[in-house]
Every structure is written in structure tokens, then in C-alpha cells.
Motif scaffolding. Structure first.
Motif: not given
Length: 355
Positions: A154-172
């Protein structure tokens, strides 16, 4: 509410307030009466912004208003609503609001370079509510299953802003996940209709909204970022720096009221849900009660809070969370934990511990 229930709740409020004020040698009632007798100044007018329309997450502040906690602190609080955390932060920075409830990760981004020195003074959500909400029927049971899927954002969703860090941490492989931008109004409907595989959002909002739309609970996979290594804190109360300098006792009083309101929401979520719904246009008592119980269990009463009490932070953890924000945000000047959170307005630990 029955009279005896109201009376017992009033006594509980008075006892908690007396504990937070640090008074000894008085009964709970006597402490309140002594303070009331000493209060001879008119109440301090306070503007308080929520970052979105009222919902169960705001229960501590609703109870502070409806159960007389603000007035007991000599405050006359007016609550207004902003369109998202960035707008609420801007109001506080400009001084049109004295306090606001915002996502602290939005504040971290705001404090880049020469921004006004706005700080948080009370942490409500010890764990951020960020989550990916997916349909198990579309093959998603764990975070690793998200590769190759379509993610509604969704436009303005803040969750997606932490997605790069989460993906890297979990090998995704983040690049393998297709992001489908959309308005917040169609996020849950599109997932409910099977037009996308998953969405990002707040667990206590999107997941519960989807169940309300008829998606079976056993078909929902709620993948909370906090369960996969995300260090982020969530909603926090921020204060205008000029107001804090001029009215430090008002800030301490506002924080005390927030702590007592949180205690009361935890102790009596049914009462809290009733008060929240009374301030909503089309609120569902059952839905907001479920939302509040989710917030308390997943975002407020974490192991860290049970150990260290309500309202504060772990400075080392906050530093790590700032580093995670930096994976998706290029700072001109990275803020420190001390730039973001000021714990000097918190009462002693004894009044913040959860029984």
C-alpha cells in the motif's frame, strides 16, 4: 458498567498514579487528594496527534482521557488525527501539536541531517507490528516461501521499508518478490479475492481486517518481522522540543498518564475496547477487542517489557534498528539512539513494571 466495578477501577487508577508519583507514607487515596489540593494552576492545554484514525492501539490514550488520567495530571488534552506518521511528526516539529503517537522508524528517517530535534519520550510498542500477511492456500507458510510471489504494498506503508534488511537477514532474494503498488483501500480486498499472494502491513490491522472479511484464520500466514530478526520498535509518543523545555512537568504528567492508561488497557481490555469504539464512527466492539488483545500480546507485553517495564527502550537495540533502517534509507547524517529517544521524562522503574 456496574457501580462497584467503576469504584474498584477508580481505586486502581489512584493507586497506580500514586506509585508513579513516587509518594510514600500515604494511602493511595490520600496521595491523590494531597496532589489535588496542591494543584492551583489552570490545566495545561495540550494538542495530541494520532497518526491515523482511532483504533484499539490508541486505547491507553483514550483511557487517559475518559478515565480522568490527564486531568489528574493537570492537563487538558485535545486529540486530533493526522494522515500518517510523517504528517504527525511534521505537526510536532512545527509546534501545531505538542505530542503525537507515531511510528518511531518514521522519526528515525525524519531526524536525518538538520531536522528539528524531535524525540520520543514514551515507547508504546516494544515490537513493531510490521508483517507480511499471506494466504497459505497460495503456498506461503513461512517467510522463505515468499520468493517468486506477488506482494501487495500500500502507498505509504512503512513495513516495506524494513523489507530489504529482513530479506538479507533471512537469505531471501528480494528481487524475486514482485511488489504490486496499490492504495490501502484495496490491499485487503485484493488479497481476500486471491488477486495477490500476500501483503505488507501491520499485523493487528491487516490480519484482523482479513479475518473480518471472511478469510479463514487457518488460511492466513501472519509473518511478523519481529519473529524473523527485525529489531524495530513501533509506536511511540514524541514531543515538541520547545514544549518539553518550557513544560517539563506537563511532559512527565503526559507520560505517567500513558503508562497508567496502558496498565488499565492490559487489565481490562473489554472496558478499553468499549471506550475506543465509543469514539469511532463505525467501530465494531468485537473487532477492536480482538485488535487490542493482539496489540497487547504481540507489540506491548514483550519479554523485554516484562523484564524492563513499560515505556523505555534498550539503547543498543535501538542502535541496531537504526542500522536496519539504513539498509533502505541513505542518511545524510545517521542519528544515534540518543537523538531519537529521551528517557528523562519516564517515572522510576517501579511504576513501570508489569505485575
Amino acid at each position: 458498567m456496574h457501580a462497584n466495578q467503576t469504584a474498584s477501577q477508580t481505586i486502581a487508577i489512584r493507586c497506580i498514579l500514586a506509585l508513579l508519583w513516587g509518594l510514600t507514607g500515604f494511602t493511595c487515596l490520600g496521595a491523590i487528594e494531597t496532589r489535588a489540593a496542591e494543584e492551583k494552576h489552570p490545566p495545561v492545554a495540550v494538542q495530541f496527534s494520532l497518526d491515523r484514525p482511532i483504533n484499539a492501539a490508541d486505547a491507553p490514550f483514550v483511557l487517559a482521557a475518559t478515565d480522568g488520567l490527564y486531568s489528574s495530571e493537570g492537563l487538558a488534552v485535545t486529540i486530533n488525527v493526522a494522515n500518517g506518521s510523517p504528517e504527525a511528526i511534521a505537526r510536532v516539529a512545527a509546534g501545531s501539536s505538542d505530542f503525537a503517537l507515531v511510528d518511531i522508524n518514521a522519526l528515525i528517517r525524519f531526524r536525518d541531517k538538520d531536522a528539528p530535534p524531535v524525540k520520543a519520550v514514551f515507547m508504546l510498542f516494544n515490537a513493531a507490528p510490521y508483517a507480511i500477511i499471506a494466504r497459505k492456500s497460495r503456498g506461503i507458510h513461512a517467510l522463505s516461501d515468499i520468493e517468486g510471489k506477488t506482494l501487495g504494498v500500500a502507498e505509504g506503508d512503512l513495513s516495506i521499508r524494513l523489507w530489504p534488511a529482513l530479506a538479507r537477514q533471512n537469505g531471501i532474494k528480494a528481487a524475486s518478490v514482485k511488489q504490486n503498488p496499490m492504495s490501502a483501500a484495496v490491499r485487503e480486498p485484493m488479497l481476500s479475492a486471491g488477486q495477490i499472494d500476500a501483503v505488507t502491513g501491520f499485523s493487528y490491522l491487516s490480519a484482523i481486517n482479513l479475518r473480518d472479511r471472511g478469510v479463514p484464520a487457518d488460511d492466513l500466514a501472519v509473518l511478523r518481522f519481529a519473529d524473523y530478526g527485525c529489531e524495530a520498535y513501533g509506536l511511540a509518543v514524541i514531543v515538541n522540543p520547545a514544549f518539553a523545555a518550557k513544560q517539563p512537568e506537563a511532559v512527565r504528567g503526559f507520560v505517567r498518564a500513558a503508562i497508567v492508561g496502558t496498565h488499565l488497557a492490559i487489565k481490562s481490555p473489554e472496558h478499553a475496547a468499549d471506550e475506543v469504539v465509543s469514539r469511532m464512527e463505525d467501530g465494531s466492539r468485537d473487532l477492536e477487542l480482538e485488535r487490542l488483545r493482539s496489540v497487547i500480546a504481540e507489540n506491548i507485553l514483550t519479554r523485554e517489557v516484562k523484564r524492563n517495564g513499560l515505556g523505555g527502550i534498550d539503547h543498543i537495540r535501538l542502535e541496531r534498528s537504526i542500522d536496519q533502517v539504513a539498509e533502505d534509507f541513505k542518511f545524510g547524517k545517521r542519528p544515534t539512539a540518543a537523538d531519537i529517544f529521551d528517557d528523562s521524562f519516564l517515572p522510576p522503574l517501579g511504576g513501570r513494571l508489569i505485575n
